[in-house]
Design an enzyme around this catalytic site. Sequence first.
Site, PDB file in Angstrom:
ATOM      1  N   HIS A 138      42.666  42.595  33.059  1.00  8.59           N
ATOM      2  CA  HIS A 138      41.691  41.998  33.975  1.00  8.59           C
ATOM      3  C   HIS A 138      41.886  42.678  35.334  1.00  8.59           C
ATOM      4  O   HIS A 138      42.998  43.090  35.673  1.00  8.59           O
ATOM      5  CB  HIS A 138      42.008  40.500  34.072  1.00  8.59           C
ATOM      6  CG  HIS A 138      41.024  39.679  34.830  1.00  8.59           C
ATOM      7  ND1 HIS A 138      41.012  39.625  36.199  1.00  8.59           N
ATOM      8  CD2 HIS A 138      40.033  38.851  34.414  1.00  8.59           C
ATOM      9  CE1 HIS A 138      40.058  38.790  36.595  1.00  8.59           C
ATOM     10  NE2 HIS A 138      39.449  38.305  35.529  1.00  8.59           N
ATOM     11  N   ASP A 215      50.610  38.492  32.618  1.00  2.80           N
ATOM     12  CA  ASP A 215      49.430  37.770  33.065  1.00  2.80           C
ATOM     13  C   ASP A 215      49.055  36.815  31.924  1.00  2.80           C
ATOM     14  O   ASP A 215      48.483  37.222  30.915  1.00  2.80           O
ATOM     15  CB  ASP A 215      48.308  38.781  33.350  1.00  2.80           C
ATOM     16  CG  ASP A 215      46.948  38.113  33.523  1.00  2.80           C
ATOM     17  OD1 ASP A 215      46.839  36.891  33.329  1.00  2.80           O
ATOM     18  OD2 ASP A 215      45.987  38.841  33.831  1.00  2.80           O
ATOM     19  N   GLN A 218      45.070  33.861  29.973  1.00  9.53           N
ATOM     20  CA  GLN A 218      44.491  33.492  28.676  1.00  9.53           C
ATOM     21  C   GLN A 218      45.579  33.107  27.676  1.00  9.53           C
ATOM     22  O   GLN A 218      45.340  32.287  26.786  1.00  9.53           O
ATOM     23  CB  GLN A 218      43.675  34.666  28.095  1.00  9.53           C
ATOM     24  CG  GLN A 218      42.550  35.150  28.983  1.00  9.53           C
ATOM     25  CD  GLN A 218      41.403  34.155  29.103  1.00  9.53           C
ATOM     26  OE1 GLN A 218      41.216  33.276  28.251  1.00  9.53           O
ATOM     27  NE2 GLN A 218      40.618  34.266  30.161  1.00  9.53           N
ATOM     28  N   LYS A 241      41.879  27.206  33.605  1.00 13.00           N
ATOM     29  CA  LYS A 241      41.591  27.645  32.234  1.00 13.00           C
ATOM     30  C   LYS A 241      42.319  26.753  31.226  1.00 13.00           C
ATOM     31  O   LYS A 241      42.112  26.846  30.030  1.00 13.00           O
ATOM     32  CB  LYS A 241      42.034  29.093  32.039  1.00 13.00           C
ATOM     33  CG  LYS A 241      41.217  30.072  32.875  1.00 13.00           C
ATOM     34  CD  LYS A 241      41.606  31.487  32.573  1.00 13.00           C
ATOM     35  CE  LYS A 241      41.220  32.424  33.686  1.00 13.00           C
ATOM     36  NZ  LYS A 241      39.829  32.852  33.636  1.00 13.00           N
ATOM     37  N   CYS A 379      35.252  41.273  34.340  1.00 10.13           N
ATOM     38  CA  CYS A 379      36.321  41.738  35.240  1.00 10.13           C
ATOM     39  C   CYS A 379      37.286  42.654  34.496  1.00 10.13           C
ATOM     40  O   CYS A 379      38.513  42.593  34.692  1.00 10.13           O
ATOM     41  CB  CYS A 379      37.087  40.571  35.871  1.00 10.13           C
ATOM     42  SG  CYS A 379      36.065  39.502  36.852  1.00 10.13           S
TER      43      CYS A 379
END
Length: 421
Positions: A138, A215, A218, A241, A379
């Site tokens: 991302h 990261d 997700q 999220k 993104c």
Amino acid sequence: MNTAPARRLDPSAAAAPFDVERVRADFPILSRSVHGKPLVFLDSGASAQKPRQVIDAISQCYEAEYANIHRGVYELSAKATEAYEGARARVQRFVNARSASEIVFTKGTTEAINLVATSWGGAFLGEGDEVVLSVMEHHANIVPWQLLRERTGIVLKVVPTDERGAFPLDAYEALVGPRTRLVALTHVSNVLGTVVPIAEVVRIAHASGAKVLIDGAQGVVHQPVDVQALDADFYCFSGHKLYGPSGIGVLYGKEALLAAMPPYQGGGDMIERVTFERTTFAPPPARFEAGTPPIAGTVGLHAALDYVASFDPAAVAAHEHDLLAYATERLGALNSVRLYGTAPGKAAIVSFTMDGVHPHDIGTILDRAGVAVRVGHHCAQPLMDHFDIAGTVRASFGLYNTRGDVDRLIDGLEDVREIFG
Ligand code: PMP
């Protein structure tokens, strides 16, 4: 203060089958219509909807227990501080960090990565030091490193992907060398759903003496995360999220690393002693939390983590796997649909294009049918360049989605086909 969710983590509750209708009843927004059609929400990858438990916890905070934290000697401020630090302890348990002081509250994943790039990167990386990223990152895990490159002369190395969008461990291993100081990778691709084998990634990086930032924006949504088992040095995610509020996120960092890092921003709450000549800083995590934080956001995050933890992870995984398999099968049966991201073991995110139709047109037609999907580059422009496309349509699934939602998506795509011939 943080209201208990309807279903607590207890072994008998966890053994119950996953009841999606009961889950849906927790999300007030799912009963609304869009353009006269019942809402089908397939954009949880961008931001998930909020259950009543989270909404109530935030209301309760503002209605009954709100004040600024770490300041007042009065009852309400003490209660708010307790709730804030209680949320930190909840996050610690959620990711199994060794200590609550390894949990820094940020605005979200983006701010967490910027914090590490600016503070840790600025202090410990210099000209010629290498940072390994992947093509499926991302922008939040690309641009902060480019900004750091401008300041320090670090070198960015990029792990490629293959046709299926898998993460090639061998290509990654070949990129990690004596100059690698950091590996910064997504846990799960927000476009392809690819799950990066991060335990292996960490092992290989550590064998070369490099640190690892994951990261988890997700990743943390689709599987339980144990930062000690993974041994990642930094792990970041966003509350919104994960069925929590926006404006609150988490940076997990190993205690010794955080302790060695200089402040990211200056202001109230991050200091020990201020004079005009010299200021000394608070230890982590306060050192990285300058200013009034999103107090109610942490309360909402606490409730969201309780909510997520009230489900049996295996039942959630089976539910998401079923939706993914069903969506993949139904999309695959439509001529002219091309799927991106078919790596084995992927998470419940499907990206696709349709021959001759722009993703934005597909998104608009689906919206008229009450189906919310994300369209565009997500993104992740370097990944779009890799596949030589301008964008995709993305359907990302959450706890509350059903096979019926997939059917509505497919009906909408059939409308698209009719309109575009
Ligand atoms: N990384 C990934 C993989 C993401 O999917 C996102 C959100 N789309 C981000 C980082 C950025 O998260 P946020 O906007 O919450 O900071």
